[in-house]
Design a protein around this motif. Sequence first.
Motif, short mmCIF file in Angstrom:
data_model
loop_
_atom_site.label_atom_id
_atom_site.label_comp_id
_atom_site.label_asym_id
_atom_site.label_seq_id
_atom_site.Cartn_x
_atom_site.Cartn_y
_atom_site.Cartn_z
N THR A 16 0.73 -1.06 -0.05
CA THR A 16 -0.01 0.08 0.07
C THR A 16 0.74 1.27 -0.02
OG1 THR A 16 -0.26 0.02 2.45
CG2 THR A 16 -1.98 -1.21 1.21
N TRP A 17 2.08 1.10 0.30
CA TRP A 17 3.02 2.18 0.18
C TRP A 17 3.05 2.90 -1.29
CZ3 TRP A 17 7.72 0.54 3.48
CH2 TRP A 17 7.51 0.32 4.76
N ARG A 18 3.35 4.26 -1.41
CA ARG A 18 3.17 4.96 -2.38
C ARG A 18 4.53 5.59 -2.76
NH1 ARG A 18 0.64 1.44 -3.92
NH2 ARG A 18 -1.68 1.35 -3.71
N LYS A 19 5.04 5.72 -3.96
CA LYS A 19 6.22 6.53 -4.10
C LYS A 19 6.23 7.74 -3.41
CE LYS A 19 9.33 8.04 -7.98
NZ LYS A 19 9.56 8.01 -9.24
N GLY A 20 7.56 8.00 -2.56
CA GLY A 20 7.82 9.39 -2.09
C GLY A 20 7.14 9.44 -0.40
N GLU A 21 6.59 7.92 -0.11
CA GLU A 21 5.60 8.15 0.96
C GLU A 21 6.63 8.02 2.24
OE1 GLU A 21 1.95 6.06 3.07
OE2 GLU A 21 2.68 5.24 1.41
N VAL A 22 6.48 8.60 3.57
CA VAL A 22 7.32 8.48 4.66
C VAL A 22 6.47 7.68 5.56
CG1 VAL A 22 8.28 9.56 6.45
CG2 VAL A 22 8.40 10.60 4.27
N ILE A 23 7.17 6.39 5.94
CA ILE A 23 6.42 5.59 6.89
C ILE A 23 7.10 5.69 8.47
CG2 ILE A 23 5.63 3.22 7.34
CD1 ILE A 23 4.70 4.38 4.86
N VAL A 24 6.22 5.92 9.31
CA VAL A 24 7.09 5.82 10.87
C VAL A 24 6.25 4.76 11.54
CG1 VAL A 24 7.14 7.09 13.07
CG2 VAL A 24 7.23 8.43 10.74
N GLU A 25 7.29 3.73 11.94
CA GLU A 25 6.81 2.60 12.61
C GLU A 25 7.55 2.20 14.04
OE1 GLU A 25 6.39 -2.37 11.62
OE2 GLU A 25 8.06 -1.12 10.89
N THR A 26 6.76 2.36 15.08
CA THR A 26 7.24 1.87 16.38
C THR A 26 7.13 0.54 16.81
OG1 THR A 26 6.85 4.30 16.87
CG2 THR A 26 7.15 2.71 18.83
N VAL A 27 8.09 -0.08 17.18
CA VAL A 27 8.25 -1.81 17.20
C VAL A 27 8.70 -1.73 18.84
CG1 VAL A 27 9.27 -3.94 16.69
CG2 VAL A 27 8.79 -2.11 15.10
N ALA A 28 7.81 -2.52 19.62
CA ALA A 28 8.10 -2.89 20.84
C ALA A 28 8.65 -4.13 20.80
CB ALA A 28 6.88 -2.68 22.07
N LEU A 29 10.17 -4.26 21.22
CA LEU A 29 10.59 -5.86 21.15
C LEU A 29 11.16 -6.23 22.61
CD1 LEU A 29 12.26 -7.35 18.79
CD2 LEU A 29 14.14 -6.10 19.34
N PRO A 30 10.14 -7.24 22.99
CA PRO A 30 10.16 -8.07 24.09
C PRO A 30 11.64 -8.72 24.45
CG PRO A 30 8.17 -8.34 23.35
CD PRO A 30 8.92 -7.71 22.07
N ILE A 31 12.54 -8.50 25.25
CA ILE A 31 13.80 -9.05 25.43
C ILE A 31 13.43 -10.58 26.12
CG2 ILE A 31 15.97 -8.98 26.33
CD1 ILE A 31 15.49 -6.89 24.29
#
Length: 153
Positions: free
Chosen positions: A86-101
């Motif tokens: 669904t991403w389009r050319k030039g789009e900025v994507i911000v993704e936060t990931v919580a990584l359990p140790i």
Amino acid sequence: VLGDAGQRPVTRLPATFGDAIELTGFTLAGTATVQPGETLTVTLFYRTGDAITADYTRFLQLHSPALGMAAQSDAQPQDGANPTSTWRKGEVIVETVALPIAADAAPGAYRLLLGFYDAADGTRLPARDRHGASLPDDAVPLLDVTVATPPGD
């Protein structure tokens, strides 16, 4: 667009995955020292080159060749809410990931690695640094993280 496109990464780290996904950087919440059982939270910043026709899975791993895997998260971006197709050319994507140790993660030095792959066949997208050089295992090293000895041990 999901995520706050007005945000900017604290750490700039240009890298590319295949021909269409560019990592511009990341922001680490807290410090690069964690305890077993805690969560490491990182916000990733991508920009698209060309439109993407496939749905790629993002992997984030906290790994040490000597100690093994302390944490891993494999998912489509934003837990499937914003697939790469669904991403389009030039789009900025911000993704936060919580990584359990892992609660049983061995204390020591680890490296946080990022990459993308095709879940249908497991093929990773080629990862390249800012100079276009191929990265080992098609994974971008984000930062070194220390898993500390739990208090009382």
